[in-house]
Write a protein that holds these residues in place. Structure first.
Motif, PDB file in Angstrom:
ATOM      1  N   PHE A 120      -6.856  11.088   2.963  1.00 33.25           N
ATOM      2  CA  PHE A 120      -7.256   9.703   2.716  1.00 33.25           C
ATOM      3  C   PHE A 120      -6.212   8.760   3.291  1.00 33.25           C
ATOM      4  CE2 PHE A 120      -9.886   6.754   0.333  1.00 33.25           C
ATOM      5  CZ  PHE A 120      -9.068   5.644   0.206  1.00 33.25           C
ATOM      6  N   THR A 125       0.844  -1.184   0.000  1.00 29.59           N
ATOM      7  CA  THR A 125       0.000   0.000   0.000  1.00 29.59           C
ATOM      8  C   THR A 125       0.886   1.242   0.000  1.00 29.59           C
ATOM      9  OG1 THR A 125      -0.080  -0.075   2.415  1.00 29.59           O
ATOM     10  CG2 THR A 125      -1.921  -1.062   1.228  1.00 29.59           C
ATOM     11  N   ARG A 126       0.355   2.311  -0.553  1.00 28.70           N
ATOM     12  CA  ARG A 126       1.082   3.582  -0.543  1.00 28.70           C
ATOM     13  C   ARG A 126       0.163   4.616   0.070  1.00 28.70           C
ATOM     14  NH1 ARG A 126       2.239   0.941  -5.230  1.00 28.70           N
ATOM     15  NH2 ARG A 126       4.431   0.472  -5.564  1.00 28.70           N
ATOM     16  N   ASP A 127       0.700   5.358   1.019  1.00 32.75           N
ATOM     17  CA  ASP A 127      -0.100   6.342   1.749  1.00 32.75           C
ATOM     18  C   ASP A 127      -0.923   7.238   0.839  1.00 32.75           C
ATOM     19  OD1 ASP A 127       1.266   7.838   4.783  1.00 32.75           O
ATOM     20  OD2 ASP A 127      -0.188   6.228   4.403  1.00 32.75           O
ATOM     21  N   TYR A 165     -11.200  -1.297  -6.719  1.00 31.36           N
ATOM     22  CA  TYR A 165     -12.562  -1.232  -6.196  1.00 31.36           C
ATOM     23  C   TYR A 165     -13.616  -1.232  -7.294  1.00 31.36           C
ATOM     24  CZ  TYR A 165     -16.800   1.021  -4.438  1.00 31.36           C
ATOM     25  OH  TYR A 165     -18.110   1.346  -4.176  1.00 31.36           O
ATOM     26  N   LEU A 211      -6.069  12.848  -3.134  1.00 26.85           N
ATOM     27  CA  LEU A 211      -6.478  12.079  -1.964  1.00 26.85           C
ATOM     28  C   LEU A 211      -5.569  12.277  -0.762  1.00 26.85           C
ATOM     29  CD1 LEU A 211      -7.657   8.567  -3.130  1.00 26.85           C
ATOM     30  CD2 LEU A 211      -8.974  10.382  -2.085  1.00 26.85           C
ATOM     31  N   LYS A 212      -4.274  12.198  -1.022  1.00 28.19           N
ATOM     32  CA  LYS A 212      -3.353  12.203   0.120  1.00 28.19           C
ATOM     33  C   LYS A 212      -3.478  13.504   0.907  1.00 28.19           C
ATOM     34  CE  LYS A 212       1.334  11.243   1.555  1.00 28.19           C
ATOM     35  NZ  LYS A 212       2.632  10.686   1.189  1.00 28.19           N
ATOM     36  N   GLU A 241      -3.154   6.488  -1.251  1.00 31.66           N
ATOM     37  CA  GLU A 241      -3.656   5.927  -2.507  1.00 31.66           C
ATOM     38  C   GLU A 241      -4.927   5.138  -2.260  1.00 31.66           C
ATOM     39  OE1 GLU A 241      -0.027   5.351  -5.684  1.00 31.66           O
ATOM     40  OE2 GLU A 241      -1.052   3.601  -4.845  1.00 31.66           O
ATOM     41  N   PRO A 242      -5.864   5.200  -3.206  1.00 28.55           N
ATOM     42  CA  PRO A 242      -7.098   4.417  -3.041  1.00 28.55           C
ATOM     43  C   PRO A 242      -6.842   2.967  -3.418  1.00 28.55           C
ATOM     44  CG  PRO A 242      -7.133   5.498  -5.169  1.00 28.55           C
ATOM     45  CD  PRO A 242      -5.846   5.926  -4.502  1.00 28.55           C
ATOM     46  N   TRP A 243      -7.847   2.129  -3.228  1.00 27.82           N
ATOM     47  CA  TRP A 243      -7.795   0.776  -3.756  1.00 27.82           C
ATOM     48  C   TRP A 243      -8.182   0.866  -5.227  1.00 27.82           C
ATOM     49  CZ3 TRP A 243     -12.145  -3.317  -3.026  1.00 27.82           C
ATOM     50  CH2 TRP A 243     -11.767  -4.509  -3.662  1.00 27.82           C
ATOM     51  N   PHE A 244      -7.208   0.674  -6.113  1.00 26.85           N
ATOM     52  CA  PHE A 244      -7.465   0.822  -7.539  1.00 26.85           C
ATOM     53  C   PHE A 244      -8.374  -0.269  -8.075  1.00 26.85           C
ATOM     54  CE2 PHE A 244      -5.026   4.415  -8.854  1.00 26.85           C
ATOM     55  CZ  PHE A 244      -4.032   4.545  -7.913  1.00 26.85           C
ATOM     56  N   ALA A 303      -9.150  12.346  -9.454  1.00 23.90           N
ATOM     57  CA  ALA A 303      -9.434  12.456  -8.027  1.00 23.90           C
ATOM     58  C   ALA A 303      -8.327  11.854  -7.184  1.00 23.90           C
ATOM     59  CB  ALA A 303     -10.769  11.781  -7.713  1.00 23.90           C
ATOM     60  N   ALA A 304      -7.697  10.804  -7.670  1.00 16.19           N
ATOM     61  CA  ALA A 304      -6.684  10.123  -6.871  1.00 16.19           C
ATOM     62  C   ALA A 304      -5.528  11.049  -6.510  1.00 16.19           C
ATOM     63  CB  ALA A 304      -6.171   8.891  -7.621  1.00 16.19           C
ATOM     64  N   ASP A 305      -5.256  12.050  -7.363  1.00 13.13           N
ATOM     65  CA  ASP A 305      -4.149  12.964  -7.080  1.00 13.13           C
ATOM     66  C   ASP A 305      -4.366  13.755  -5.797  1.00 13.13           C
ATOM     67  OD1 ASP A 305      -3.387  13.950 -10.527  1.00 13.13           O
ATOM     68  OD2 ASP A 305      -2.928  12.166  -9.334  1.00 13.13           O
ATOM     69  N   LEU A 365      -9.418   3.902   5.539  1.00 11.05           N
ATOM     70  CA  LEU A 365     -10.670   4.046   4.792  1.00 11.05           C
ATOM     71  C   LEU A 365     -10.864   2.872   3.847  1.00 11.05           C
ATOM     72  CD1 LEU A 365     -10.663   7.894   4.066  1.00 11.05           C
ATOM     73  CD2 LEU A 365     -12.274   6.615   5.483  1.00 11.05           C
TER      74      LEU A 365
END
Lengths: 89, 470
Positions: free
Chosen positions: B237, B147-149, B156, B232-233, B151-154, B228-230, B241
């Protein structure tokens, strides 16, 4: 920009936001910080609040370091032994 | 045909090409996986994680070793792994409801356990799961990464499309998801799932967030250039979560049930249409035929309650039990799963329209016919359905059995049989005048060598054991 080349699937902004929302209050807060007005204004009940929000600030640049390296020293790991050990019951 | 040296050279698996870090090859019937530098780093991190060893030992993750030696034909790579084999490959559109549900729960369990150790899956595809009998096993070892801080679950969205939505539509709307997944290799979109649900379904657990909000947001953001992923951190996020989402998905899917009235076959297992000792005679004939030599794979077409699959199991490594009724297969799967049976794989498909090749270049997912070598086919209480209900000429019915390969045990119910009479009742007189035992035996002899025949005492059922020609 995150190293999305490691995740070969398109994250899909909507999916990212839903993931956060499903996480409960903490996730909701995250989405609001990301730009709730854009993302949440269509929702019933709570959406009205975001339609009335003032205009968002310009989005800031991402913190963008490439993220931690995956396990360092992988070439020093005896992978064969590791997998043999996992297989032994 | 290629010579032995060519057969030994690895060929890329047609279903594994989307992830640049990891690719599957087949050589001499064994499965290999290449990893590039980043893929190797991710895999080492995964293999060191405590959840990996416990998942391997619990049989939830496919056995994996370093490949030694590495067969010819595998390109230069940072590492080559060898995986244990799955006895027979199958796809989500061939599974019953409970099979898809248990596969989904396995996937979520592995993510949950992995997250504790800082590992997640890159994707969420139901093609990541295969079966050892009634035990689901996760095979896409290349899918794990640290996992990377922020980052979402790609995976999902893919999990929704290929696991959650099919299950929701079956549970809440009784829509057979198999047809849908077969028609769309990437699964059901949020928009399509929403369109198939009713307004009252929005109140059901998980539907509002995973379907409604998901679909509406996708429409809304369709033309947006934002990623959106950009953001998040910096918006806070965290991996917690993801864990929360996975936990909720697990509870949601655990609670899904498929309520279905009796299908026309679910009362079949009392087998009242067999008189006297007919059933015992039939079982003895079938088992004796199976026992003529050791069989690697037996395919039982029209398996219904699985009685004959279980009867021949002592003479085979593996039995693939196929029926066109997904409810019947679901009942069979749940019974096998309770027993922990690992040598019978239940599948559902329309035998008059078996799974075709699908996906990229139409070979990413293999067709049912010719998928793997089959040593024996059982076609019991089936021919009259294919020939009369599906209007397939007897020669073509036999040709399909020949397509599967191997020897054949086939049952022919005569026109006088009550079950056949029932099927003929709704057909125009004369339409099936060609459905005779004489024609059937001639058709059979075109493709097979008949080794044994038996007329059951009731008089209207004939059994044949025939060996593959050439």
């Amino acid at each position: 920009m995150y190293p999305q080349l490691f995740a070969y699937l398109d994250a899909g902004s909507a999916s990212v936001i839903v993931q956060a929302l499903v996480g409960g209050v903490a996730g909701f807060v995250v989405v609001v910080k990301m730009g709730g007005r854009r993302f949440l204004s269509f929702l019933p009940f709570v959406g009205k609040k975001f339609r009335d929000d003032p205009i968002d600030h310009e989005p800031t640049g991402s913190n963008g370091s490439a993220g931690e390296d995956a396990a360092e020293g992988s070439d020093e790991t005896d992978l064969a032994a590791l997998l043999e050990d996992a297989a032994d019951s | 045909m290629s010579d032995t040296a060519e057969d030994s050279r690895a060929q890329p698996d047609a279903g594994s090409f989307r992830d640049p870090l990891s690719r599957v090859y087949v050589a001499d019937g064994e499965i290999y996986r290449t990893l590039n530098e980043q893929g190797l780093a991710d895999f080492v991190a995964t293999a060191k994680a405590p959840f990996f060893k416990s998942a391997i030992q619990a049989g939830r993750l496919i056995g994996t070793r370093v490949a030694d030696p590495v067969p010819g034909g595998i390109p230069e790579s940072a590492q080559v792994l060898r995986h244990d084999l799955v006895p027979y490959v199958s796809y989500p559109y061939e599974w019953s409801f409970s099979m898809l549900r248990d596969a989904a729960l396995l996937h979520l369990d592995l993510i949950r356990d992995g997250l504790v150790d800082g590992i997640i899956t890159k994707d969420g595809s139901s093609y990541n799961v295969q079966w050892i009998g009634s035990r689901p096993v996760f095979i896409d070892v290349g899918s794990f990464e640290p996992t990377r801080d922020g980052e979402p679950w790609f995976g999902y969205r893919q999990f929704c499309r290929l696991f959650l939505y099919p299950l929701l539509l079956q549970a809440h709307r009784n829509l057979p998801f198999q047809d849908w997944l077969r028609g769309s290799v990437d699964g059901i979109t949020p928009e399509a799932c929403l369109a198939a649900l009713r307004r009252r379904d929005l109140a059901r657990r998980g539907v509002f967030s995973h379907v409604y909000v998901h679909a509406r947001l996708e429409q809304r953001l369709a033309d947006s250039d934002e990623v959106a992923a950009d953001k998040l951190k910096q918006s806070g996020f965290t991996t917690e979560l993801i864990t929360a989402n996975v936990d909720k998905l697990h509870r949601l899917i655990s609670g899904l049930r498929w309520k279905q009235a009796n299908s026309e076959w679910s009362g079949y297992s009392d087998r009242q249409h067999y008189t006297g000792d007919d059933l015992d005679q039939k079982r003895t004939f079938v088992v004796d035929a199976a026992a003529k030599q050791h069989r690697r794979i037996i395919v039982d077409l029209g398996c219904n309650d699985g009685e004959f699959s279980e009867a021949v199991l002592p003479h085979a490594d593996y039995v693939v039990a196929v029926d066109s009724d997904p409810l019947v297969v679901d009942l069979l799967y749940r019974r096998l799963s309770e027993k922990g049976e690992e040598r019978i794989l239940p599948l559902t498909m329309n035998l008059a329209d078996p799974s075709p090749g699908l996906g990229w270049r139409s070979i990413e997912r293999k067709p049912f016919l010719g998928r793997q070598p089959v040593d024996l086919v059982l076609a019991l209480a089936l021919v009259h359905h294919l020939s009369i209900s599906n209007n397939v000429p007897l020669t073509d019915v036999i040709a399909m059995f020949a397509d599967l390969g191997g020897d054949l045990v086939v049952e022919f119910p005569t026109p006088e049989d009550p079950k056949v009479q029932k099927l003929l009742r709704n057909k125009r007189a004369g339409l099936h005048d060609g459905y005779t035992r004489k024609n059937f035996e001639e058709a059979l002899a075109l493709e097979f060598d008949v080794a044994d025949t038996l007329q059951l005492d009731g008089g209207t059922r004939w059994l044949y054991f025939a060996t593959a020609r050439g």
